[in-house]
Scaffold this motif. Structure first.
Motif, short mmCIF file in Angstrom:
data_model
loop_
_atom_site.label_atom_id
_atom_site.label_comp_id
_atom_site.label_asym_id
_atom_site.label_seq_id
_atom_site.Cartn_x
_atom_site.Cartn_y
_atom_site.Cartn_z
N THR A 103 0.84 -1.19 0.00
CA THR A 103 0.00 0.00 0.00
C THR A 103 0.88 1.24 0.00
N ILE A 104 0.64 2.12 -0.97
CA ILE A 104 1.36 3.39 -1.02
C ILE A 104 0.49 4.47 -0.41
N SER A 105 1.10 5.35 0.34
CA SER A 105 0.37 6.47 0.94
C SER A 105 1.31 7.66 1.04
N ARG A 106 0.76 8.82 1.30
CA ARG A 106 1.61 10.00 1.44
C ARG A 106 1.03 10.94 2.47
N ASN A 107 1.93 11.67 3.10
CA ASN A 107 1.57 12.71 4.03
C ASN A 107 2.07 14.01 3.40
#
Length: 122
Positions: A68-72
């Motif tokens: 899972t890719i995510s970003r802040n």
């Protein structure tokens, strides 16, 4: 110019998990899309996952359902949560970024960071 620093790699047993981080600094206003890539010994670098600033994602078939890719955006950081790791996931993992989504998906960057080594082995 954007500077990207990858971290979080290591040695993990098959079935285990790791979380990679990529921190961006510099001209971060130019970042729209960010991607994670990997290169195994003797193989070409390939896109693992990509994400836009709005949260749209793209995954390689080999990692769908496991990564899972995510970003802040506030921290200018992109993450790659890797679960159910397999020996074939062993590679150096890199991140990169571009204003263009297609450029990130294509992955034809001239400049790459040092990456972070992920080794999946018992």
């Amino acid at each position: 110019q954007v500077r990207l620093v990858e971290s979080g790699g290591g040695l993990v047993q098959p079935g285990g998990s790791l979380r990679l981080s990529c921190a961006a600094s510099g001209s971060i206003f130019s970042i729209n899309a960010m991607g994670w890539y990997r290169q195994a010994p003797g193989k070409e670098r390939e896109l693992v996952a990509a994400i836009t600033s709005g949260g749209s994602t793209n995954y390689a078939d080999s990692v769908k359902g496991r990564f899972t890719i995510s970003r802040n955006n506030a921290k200018n950081t992109v993450y790659l949560q890797m679960n159910s790791l397999k020996p074939q996931d062993t590679a150096v993992y890199y991140c990169n970024a571009d204003p263009s989504w297609s450029a990130v998906v294509d992955g034809h960057f001239q400049s790459w960071g040092q990456g972070t080594q992920v080794t999946v082995s018992s």
